[in-house]
Design a protein around this motif. Structure first.
Motif, PDB file in Angstrom:
ATOM      1  N   ASP A  86       0.816  -1.214   0.000  1.00  0.00           N
ATOM      2  CA  ASP A  86       0.000   0.000   0.000  1.00  0.00           C
ATOM      3  C   ASP A  86       0.851   1.265   0.000  1.00  0.00           C
ATOM      4  O   ASP A  86       0.309   2.366  -0.020  1.00  0.00           O
ATOM      5  CB  ASP A  86      -0.913   0.019   1.229  1.00  0.00           C
ATOM      6  CG  ASP A  86      -1.942  -1.094   1.205  1.00  0.00           C
ATOM      7  OD1 ASP A  86      -2.350  -1.490   0.100  1.00  0.00           O
ATOM      8  OD2 ASP A  86      -2.316  -1.569   2.293  1.00  0.00           O
ATOM      9  N   VAL A  87       2.169   1.118   0.029  1.00  0.00           N
ATOM     10  CA  VAL A  87       3.078   2.261   0.110  1.00  0.00           C
ATOM     11  C   VAL A  87       3.929   2.319  -1.147  1.00  0.00           C
ATOM     12  O   VAL A  87       4.534   1.314  -1.553  1.00  0.00           O
ATOM     13  CB  VAL A  87       3.978   2.165   1.357  1.00  0.00           C
ATOM     14  CG1 VAL A  87       4.921   3.352   1.418  1.00  0.00           C
ATOM     15  CG2 VAL A  87       3.129   2.083   2.621  1.00  0.00           C
ATOM     16  N   SER A  89       7.007   2.803  -3.344  1.00  0.00           N
ATOM     17  CA  SER A  89       8.429   2.618  -3.058  1.00  0.00           C
ATOM     18  C   SER A  89       9.260   3.827  -3.464  1.00  0.00           C
ATOM     19  O   SER A  89      10.424   3.939  -3.081  1.00  0.00           O
ATOM     20  CB  SER A  89       8.942   1.370  -3.776  1.00  0.00           C
ATOM     21  OG  SER A  89       8.759   1.489  -5.188  1.00  0.00           O
ATOM     22  N   ILE A  90       8.676   4.777  -4.215  1.00  0.00           N
ATOM     23  CA  ILE A  90       9.421   5.949  -4.682  1.00  0.00           C
ATOM     24  C   ILE A  90       9.201   7.157  -3.770  1.00  0.00           C
ATOM     25  O   ILE A  90      10.159   7.757  -3.277  1.00  0.00           O
ATOM     26  CB  ILE A  90       9.012   6.298  -6.129  1.00  0.00           C
ATOM     27  CG1 ILE A  90       9.314   5.125  -7.066  1.00  0.00           C
ATOM     28  CG2 ILE A  90       9.748   7.564  -6.597  1.00  0.00           C
ATOM     29  CD1 ILE A  90       8.838   5.362  -8.489  1.00  0.00           C
ATOM     30  N   CYS A  91       7.945   7.528  -3.533  1.00  0.00           N
ATOM     31  CA  CYS A  91       7.652   8.765  -2.803  1.00  0.00           C
ATOM     32  C   CYS A  91       7.028   8.536  -1.433  1.00  0.00           C
ATOM     33  O   CYS A  91       6.852   9.497  -0.675  1.00  0.00           O
ATOM     34  CB  CYS A  91       6.744   9.665  -3.637  1.00  0.00           C
ATOM     35  SG  CYS A  91       5.060   9.041  -3.819  1.00  0.00           S
ATOM     36  N   GLY A  92       6.663   7.303  -1.109  1.00  0.00           N
ATOM     37  CA  GLY A  92       6.090   7.018   0.201  1.00  0.00           C
ATOM     38  C   GLY A  92       4.602   7.277   0.318  1.00  0.00           C
ATOM     39  O   GLY A  92       4.048   7.246   1.427  1.00  0.00           O
ATOM     40  N   ALA A  93       3.909   7.535  -0.807  1.00  0.00           N
ATOM     41  CA  ALA A  93       2.461   7.733  -0.764  1.00  0.00           C
ATOM     42  C   ALA A  93       1.775   6.447  -0.316  1.00  0.00           C
ATOM     43  O   ALA A  93       2.291   5.343  -0.502  1.00  0.00           O
ATOM     44  CB  ALA A  93       1.949   8.165  -2.136  1.00  0.00           C
ATOM     45  N   TRP A  94       0.582   6.611   0.292  1.00  0.00           N
ATOM     46  CA  TRP A  94      -0.183   5.454   0.754  1.00  0.00           C
ATOM     47  C   TRP A  94      -1.435   5.314  -0.100  1.00  0.00           C
ATOM     48  O   TRP A  94      -2.100   6.301  -0.417  1.00  0.00           O
ATOM     49  CB  TRP A  94      -0.577   5.621   2.217  1.00  0.00           C
ATOM     50  CG  TRP A  94      -1.333   4.444   2.787  1.00  0.00           C
ATOM     51  CD1 TRP A  94      -0.806   3.296   3.279  1.00  0.00           C
ATOM     52  CD2 TRP A  94      -2.755   4.324   2.926  1.00  0.00           C
ATOM     53  NE1 TRP A  94      -1.795   2.453   3.726  1.00  0.00           N
ATOM     54  CE2 TRP A  94      -3.020   3.058   3.523  1.00  0.00           C
ATOM     55  CE3 TRP A  94      -3.836   5.147   2.622  1.00  0.00           C
ATOM     56  CZ2 TRP A  94      -4.297   2.610   3.798  1.00  0.00           C
ATOM     57  CZ3 TRP A  94      -5.128   4.709   2.900  1.00  0.00           C
ATOM     58  CH2 TRP A  94      -5.338   3.453   3.482  1.00  0.00           C
ATOM     59  N   ARG A  95      -1.768   4.075  -0.450  1.00  0.00           N
ATOM     60  CA  ARG A  95      -2.934   3.806  -1.293  1.00  0.00           C
ATOM     61  C   ARG A  95      -3.937   2.975  -0.505  1.00  0.00           C
ATOM     62  O   ARG A  95      -3.598   1.902   0.008  1.00  0.00           O
ATOM     63  CB  ARG A  95      -2.505   3.056  -2.552  1.00  0.00           C
ATOM     64  CG  ARG A  95      -3.647   2.655  -3.481  1.00  0.00           C
ATOM     65  CD  ARG A  95      -3.131   1.861  -4.657  1.00  0.00           C
ATOM     66  NE  ARG A  95      -2.521   0.596  -4.223  1.00  0.00           N
ATOM     67  CZ  ARG A  95      -2.054  -0.330  -5.065  1.00  0.00           C
ATOM     68  NH1 ARG A  95      -2.099  -0.107  -6.368  1.00  0.00           N
ATOM     69  NH2 ARG A  95      -1.517  -1.444  -4.608  1.00  0.00           N
ATOM     70  N   GLY A  96      -5.167   3.481  -0.370  1.00  0.00           N
ATOM     71  CA  GLY A  96      -6.178   2.741   0.372  1.00  0.00           C
ATOM     72  C   GLY A  96      -7.435   3.551   0.568  1.00  0.00           C
ATOM     73  O   GLY A  96      -7.652   4.583  -0.077  1.00  0.00           O
ATOM     74  N   GLN A  97      -8.268   3.118   1.485  1.00  0.00           N
ATOM     75  CA  GLN A  97      -9.550   3.755   1.781  1.00  0.00           C
ATOM     76  C   GLN A  97      -9.441   4.528   3.088  1.00  0.00           C
ATOM     77  O   GLN A  97      -8.906   4.010   4.074  1.00  0.00           O
ATOM     78  CB  GLN A  97     -10.636   2.678   1.890  1.00  0.00           C
ATOM     79  CG  GLN A  97     -12.037   3.232   2.082  1.00  0.00           C
ATOM     80  CD  GLN A  97     -13.071   2.120   2.232  1.00  0.00           C
ATOM     81  OE1 GLN A  97     -14.094   2.295   2.904  1.00  0.00           O
ATOM     82  NE2 GLN A  97     -12.802   0.968   1.626  1.00  0.00           N
ATOM     83  N   LEU A  98      -9.938   5.768   3.076  1.00  0.00           N
ATOM     84  CA  LEU A  98      -9.895   6.581   4.279  1.00  0.00           C
ATOM     85  C   LEU A  98     -10.640   5.876   5.412  1.00  0.00           C
ATOM     86  O   LEU A  98     -11.790   5.469   5.259  1.00  0.00           O
ATOM     87  CB  LEU A  98     -10.520   7.947   4.016  1.00  0.00           C
ATOM     88  CG  LEU A  98     -10.498   8.934   5.189  1.00  0.00           C
ATOM     89  CD1 LEU A  98      -9.077   9.349   5.505  1.00  0.00           C
ATOM     90  CD2 LEU A  98     -11.349  10.165   4.874  1.00  0.00           C
ATOM     91  N   GLY A  99      -9.960   5.732   6.548  1.00  0.00           N
ATOM     92  CA  GLY A  99     -10.532   5.039   7.682  1.00  0.00           C
ATOM     93  C   GLY A  99      -9.998   3.638   7.877  1.00  0.00           C
ATOM     94  O   GLY A  99     -10.191   3.036   8.936  1.00  0.00           O
ATOM     95  N   LEU A 100      -9.308   3.113   6.864  1.00  0.00           N
ATOM     96  CA  LEU A 100      -8.757   1.756   6.945  1.00  0.00           C
ATOM     97  C   LEU A 100      -7.229   1.769   6.966  1.00  0.00           C
ATOM     98  O   LEU A 100      -6.586   0.770   6.607  1.00  0.00           O
ATOM     99  CB  LEU A 100      -9.259   0.901   5.778  1.00  0.00           C
ATOM    100  CG  LEU A 100     -10.774   0.683   5.714  1.00  0.00           C
ATOM    101  CD1 LEU A 100     -11.125  -0.276   4.591  1.00  0.00           C
ATOM    102  CD2 LEU A 100     -11.315   0.176   7.041  1.00  0.00           C
TER     103      LEU A 100
END
Length: 396
Positions: A86-87, A89-100
């Protein structure tokens, strides 16, 4: 918008970024709780570099909490599986659903990111009311029943450095962060007392029966209609307790003197015989009268300023949504903090309760909702909503 309401289908962060600066008069909303519900929505990218070509990759971790999979009778060591990361590897952004999010701090960061955009689109004289519930750490964790159904977050709400059963205080943490990190001004914390609350299974604490509504502004001077919503006065003594410099409720007179037994003839509060100099002096200032008070009969008080505890039934919309609130909650916020004909924004629209409250109160609404199912609910709901053309405040 020229229409009474507009529904933007998409996630709050993306849609807010497309809106113009200072384009709405008010924001009334209720963001998701942390670790409580899974609405099975498409993942959103939070944080990191917006120009990055994200690479999510894979991670390897033990399955079944370090134990072998059921049925792997010949394996004694933990089974390891590959999962999508979910992270970035280049910029550290997180991918997912708000609240989870995997931890509470990350959830707060993402919520603040959304409200920073809310601050940008809100007018300088605008107001914002945020209804926030709460949750406990390390409770409501993973279910062993695979048929439990969607809507429940399939994760443990563990927070580093805090014990199990810890009430997270999500509302106050968010309120303080919105002031310290974004620049909002917190004007009131309102307690929404629910007349009929859901029973809870916990036997070692009280049953929760309230939620917070936080009232924010963007600037020192802002639109606020003190007569938009008022409460019925319990008695003339309560309404005009400080007329003439004497508080008939507490027995406190001028300069803090105590008079526990006021004369009975004064309790009538017949202001026809009260000198105007006594009414429009310091006592008038303490009462905080709204403009136009001189045209109202002072000897027949019926209403008082709204208080910060609202007792409202929690009956919500009939459609299957886990976090609906009654129309009366956003309606009170709207008639207090948004001018007639103004625009009310709800970035977490759900079934469109805020939109209905805005339209029936003579305002317009912009609603943001990522679920196509709930977008359909909103349109069906608004077909049966009749706009109000009133131009003056209401009392309740």
């Amino acid at each position: 918008p020229d229409e009474l309401f507009v529904v933007l289908h998409g996630d709050a962060l993306t849609q807010l970024r497309l809106m113009e600066n200072e384009s709405v008069n008010q924001i009334v909303t209720s963001p998701p709780y942390w670790g409580l519900r899974d609405y099975e929505l498409e993942p959103i990218v939070f944080g990191g570099d917006r120009e990055c070509h994200h690479q999510w990759g894979t991670i390897v971790k033990p399955a079944a909490h370090g134990r072998s999979k059921p049925g792997d009778k010949n394996k004694k060591s933990a089974t390891r599986e590959k999962h999508d990361s979910d992270v970035c590897s280049i910029c550290g952004a997180w991918r997912g659903q708000l609240g989870l999010e995997p931890d509470f701090e990350l959830f707060m960061e993402h919520t603040i990111e959304i409200f920073a955009e809310c601050y940008r689109v809100l007018r300088k004289d605008g107001t914002m009311f945020v209804n926030v519930g709460d949750s406990y750490s390390s409770c409501g964790g993973k279910s062993k029943n695979e048929n439990r159904g969607h809507g429940h977050a399939d994760r443990y709400r563990h927070v580093k450095g805090r014990p199990k059963k810890n009430l997270m205080g999500q509302g106050w943490r968010l309120a303080i962060a919105l002031c310290d990190r974004i620049g909002f001004t917190l004007r009131n914390d309102i307690i929404w007392e629910k007349e009929a609350t859901m029973p809870e299974s916990a036997k070692d604490r009280l049953t929760r029966s309230h939620e917070y509504i936080f009232f924010f502004t963007k600037a020192r001077y802002y639109f606020y209609d003190n007569n938009g919503f008022r409460e019925k006065a319990k008695s003339p003594v309560e309404s005009w307790a400080k007329i003439g410099g004497y508080n008939y409720e507490t027995g406190v007179g001028h300069h803090g003197s105590i008079k526990p037994n006021p004369p009975k003839d004064q309790l009538n509060l017949n202001l026809k015989n009260t000198p105007q100099s006594r009414i429009k002096g310091t006592a008038s200032a303490r009462l905080g009268r709204a403009p136009g008070w001189r045209n109202k009969p002072l000897n027949t008080p019926e209403w008082r300023n709204a208080r910060t505890v609202w007792t409202i039934s929690n009956a919500g919309f009939a459609k299957n949504h886990h976090a609906t609130f009654p129309v009366e909650v956003p309606r009170r916020c709207i008639v207090l903090g948004c001018p007639v004909g103004g625009i009310v924004l709800d970035p977490f629209a759900g079934t469109g309760t805020t939109g209905e409250a805005a339209v029936v109160s003579g305002r317009r609404a912009i609603l943001i909702e990522p679920s196509a199912e709930y977008v359909g609910f909103i349109h069906d709901r608004m077909k049966h909503t009749t706009p109000s053309l009133f131009s003056e405040g209401e009392s309740a």
